[in-house]
Scaffold this active site. Structure first.
Site, PDB file in Angstrom:
ATOM      1  CE  LYS A 152      -4.160  -2.228   1.599  1.00 10.50           C
ATOM      2  NZ  LYS A 152      -5.636  -2.261   2.257  1.00 10.50           N
ATOM      3  CE  LYS A 163      -5.770  -8.716  -1.274  1.00  9.18           C
ATOM      4  NZ  LYS A 163      -6.557  -8.171   0.077  1.00  9.18           N
ATOM      5  CE  LYS A 180     -13.261  -3.194   0.163  1.00 10.12           C
ATOM      6  NZ  LYS A 180     -11.861  -3.295   0.758  1.00 10.12           N
TER       7      LYS A 180
HETATM    8  N1  AQP Z   1      -9.781 -11.733  -2.974  1.00  4.95           N
HETATM    9  C1  AQP Z   1      -9.976 -12.413  -1.610  1.00  4.95           C
HETATM   10  N2  AQP Z   1     -10.011 -13.811  -1.723  1.00  4.95           N
HETATM   11  C2  AQP Z   1     -10.333 -14.239   0.026  1.00  4.95           C
HETATM   12  N3  AQP Z   1     -10.405 -13.521   0.570  1.00  4.95           N
HETATM   13  C3  AQP Z   1     -10.219 -12.163   0.610  1.00  4.95           C
HETATM   14  N4  AQP Z   1     -10.045 -10.860   0.821  1.00  4.95           N
HETATM   15  C4  AQP Z   1     -10.170 -10.069   0.630  1.00  4.95           C
HETATM   16  N5  AQP Z   1      -9.771  -9.714  -0.896  1.00  4.95           N
HETATM   17  C5  AQP Z   1      -9.404 -11.540  -0.560  1.00  4.95           C
HETATM   18  C6  AQP Z   1     -10.663 -11.162   3.175  1.00  4.95           C
HETATM   19  O1  AQP Z   1     -11.376 -10.537   3.159  1.00  4.95           O
HETATM   20  C7  AQP Z   1     -11.623 -10.524   4.829  1.00  4.95           C
HETATM   21  C8  AQP Z   1     -11.694  -8.476   4.835  1.00  4.95           C
HETATM   22  O2  AQP Z   1     -10.957  -7.601   3.736  1.00  4.95           O
HETATM   23  P1  AQP Z   1     -10.744  -6.248   4.359  1.00  4.95           P
HETATM   24  O3  AQP Z   1     -11.833  -5.785   5.316  1.00  4.95           O
HETATM   25  O4  AQP Z   1      -8.767  -6.023   4.462  1.00  4.95           O
HETATM   26  O5  AQP Z   1     -10.898  -6.169   2.852  1.00  4.95           O
HETATM   27  P2  AQP Z   1      -9.486  -5.897   1.843  1.00  4.95           P
HETATM   28  O6  AQP Z   1      -8.288  -7.050   1.800  1.00  4.95           O
HETATM   29  O7  AQP Z   1      -9.095  -4.244   2.595  1.00  4.95           O
HETATM   30  O8  AQP Z   1      -9.653  -5.790   0.948  1.00  4.95           O
HETATM   31  P3  AQP Z   1      -9.399  -5.438  -0.513  1.00  4.95           P
HETATM   32  O9  AQP Z   1     -10.758  -5.786  -1.857  1.00  4.95           O
HETATM   33  O10 AQP Z   1      -7.990  -6.566  -0.605  1.00  4.95           O
HETATM   34  O11 AQP Z   1      -9.198  -3.591  -0.586  1.00  4.95           O
HETATM   35  P4  AQP Z   1      -7.561  -3.027  -0.835  1.00  4.95           P
HETATM   36  O12 AQP Z   1      -7.926  -3.194  -2.443  1.00  4.95           O
HETATM   37  O13 AQP Z   1      -8.074  -1.418  -0.324  1.00  4.95           O
HETATM   38  O14 AQP Z   1      -6.736  -4.156  -0.232  1.00  4.95           O
HETATM   39  C9  AQP Z   1     -10.292 -10.829   5.365  1.00  4.95           C
HETATM   40  O15 AQP Z   1     -10.298 -11.581   5.790  1.00  4.95           O
HETATM   41  C10 AQP Z   1      -9.742 -10.599   3.612  1.00  4.95           C
HETATM   42  O16 AQP Z   1      -8.673 -11.719   4.422  1.00  4.95           O
END
Ligand code: AQP
Length: 339
Positions: free
Chosen positions: A118, A201, A204
């Site tokens: 990030k 992965k 968002k």
């Molecule tokens: N692609 C994924 N496959 C499996 N598990 C996933 N998680 C996120 N992406 C995947 C799991 O979702 C939960 C919530 O995650 P978060 O609130 O930390 O969201 P995040 O990881 O910020 O989601 P994003 O979409 O990946 O956001 P960015 O792009 O901002 O980093 C966690 O248990 C996570 O493991």
């Protein structure tokens, strides 16, 4: 509510967009729902964590937080069985976080993969101190409830490892205080991949074409699945290293239809990628459409969402306060006298 001697489960999710994606659901939320059986469960919306990148407009954050609760409930989280609450409603998380910040090395925090990734997207002063200390607050989120299991996707494994290290470090220095939790990560669904880039992965923050949002309309979901990048050859086989695109579609189909992957491989024997994509598109739409409808129904009554959050925080707060009191005693803070 579950009996207190059941193993405790804690997990959180950030309200950082208007819709969760299928990676969030398959990697985490599906397990949240299943673990309501036989466990005492605490699920929170990580609204404090949602400020660590570019803080959103306040109204947007409020909307996303209520929208996130509606999505949890529509996905099957039952507020009678689960304490569903906002991180910002339980001050103990930040009170405990400071103690762990003082037990975490600067180098240790800056080596976290998610921080490095990030950080690479931001620059200079736009990278907040909160982004660096995010995994430490996350450790406090987990340890404050003495949780045994933390259902998350693979991307969170390193943060749960840090949580375990911090629990052991505190226990070693001040005596047995914290349960050392285990990450609960299901092998096949631990990492749902981006449909356009099956080396990354689903996330968002990647372009929308590769992300299946739970609240996307059916036409958009079907279009994204049908345009998914697949692999060389034509055989439908689960082989994450050799056929990442096809394997990802099989994992998605398996998760939303509750069908084991070997049964799907047998069903699609002799068929081509087009048939698999049609089946995935239909199954994803059949899963997401009613969920989306339920979310909109729930959002029509925001006061009820706020009551769910208030009841959840009422369950969480006494446990969090007891842990903070114990920790503050152990580190040697003078207890406030009664006057
Ligand atoms: N692609 C994924 N496959 C499996 N598990 C996933 N998680 C996120 N992406 C995947 C799991 O979702 C939960 C919530 O995650 P978060 O609130 O930390 O969201 P995040 O990881 O910020 O989601 P994003 O979409 O990946 O956001 P960015 O792009 O901002 O980093 C966690 O248990 C996570 O493991």
């Amino acid at each position: 509510m579950a009996a207190p001697d059941l193993p405790r489960v804690l997990s959180g999710i950030q309200p950082t967009s208007s819709s969760f994606h299928l990676g969030n659901y398959i990697g985490a939320l599906k397990q949240w729902v299943a673990m309501q059986e036989g466990h005492e469960v605490f699920y929170f919306l990580a609204d404090l964590h949602a400020l660590t990148m570019e803080p959103p407009d306040p109204k947007v954050l409020t909307e996303r937080s209520r929208g996130a609760v509606a999505q949890l409930l529509a996905a099957g989280v039952d507020p009678e069985r689960s304490a569903v609450f906002l991180q910002s409603h339980v001050p103990g998380h930040t009170q405990l976080s400071w103690i762990f910040e003082c037990l975490t090395g600067y180098g240790e925090a800056s080596r976290m993969t998610q921080f490095k990734e990030k950080m690479a997207r931001g620059s200079g002063d736009r990278v907040s101190v909160g982004l660096l200390t995010y995994p430490v607050l996350q450790a406090a989120d987990i340890l404050i409830y003495q949780a045994h299991y933390v259902p998350v996707g693979e991307d969170q494994r390193q943060h749960v490892e840090l949580t375990r290290d911090l629990a052991q470090r505190f226990n070693g220095r001040y005596g047995d205080t914290f349960v050392v939790p285990d990450a609960f990560i299901t092998p096949e669904s631990k990492k749902i991949l981006d449909l356009q880039d099956p080396t990354a992965k689903m996330s968002k923050s990647l372009p929308d074409a590769g992300t299946l949002n739970l609240l996307d309309d059916p036409a958009a979901l079907a279009r994204k699945v049908k345009r998914a990048v697949t692999d060389a050859g034509s055989e439908i086989r689960f082989d994450p290293a050799g056929k990442p695109g096809v394997s990802n579609l099989l994992v998605i189909l398996s998760a939303v239809t509750d069908t084991p992957i070997p049964a799907l491989e047998a069903d699609f024997d002799g068929q081509g990628y087009g048939a698999l994509k049609n089946a995935v598109a239909d199954a994803v739409v059949a899963f997401a459409e009613p969920l989306s409808k339920r979310v909109h129904e729930l959002l029509a009554d925001p006061a009820e969402i706020d009551r769910v959050l208030a009841r959840g925080a009422e369950r969480a707060r006494p446990i969090a306060e007891a842990t903070v009191r114990d920790v503050y005693d152990r580190v040697g803070f003078v207890p406030p006298a009664d006057v």
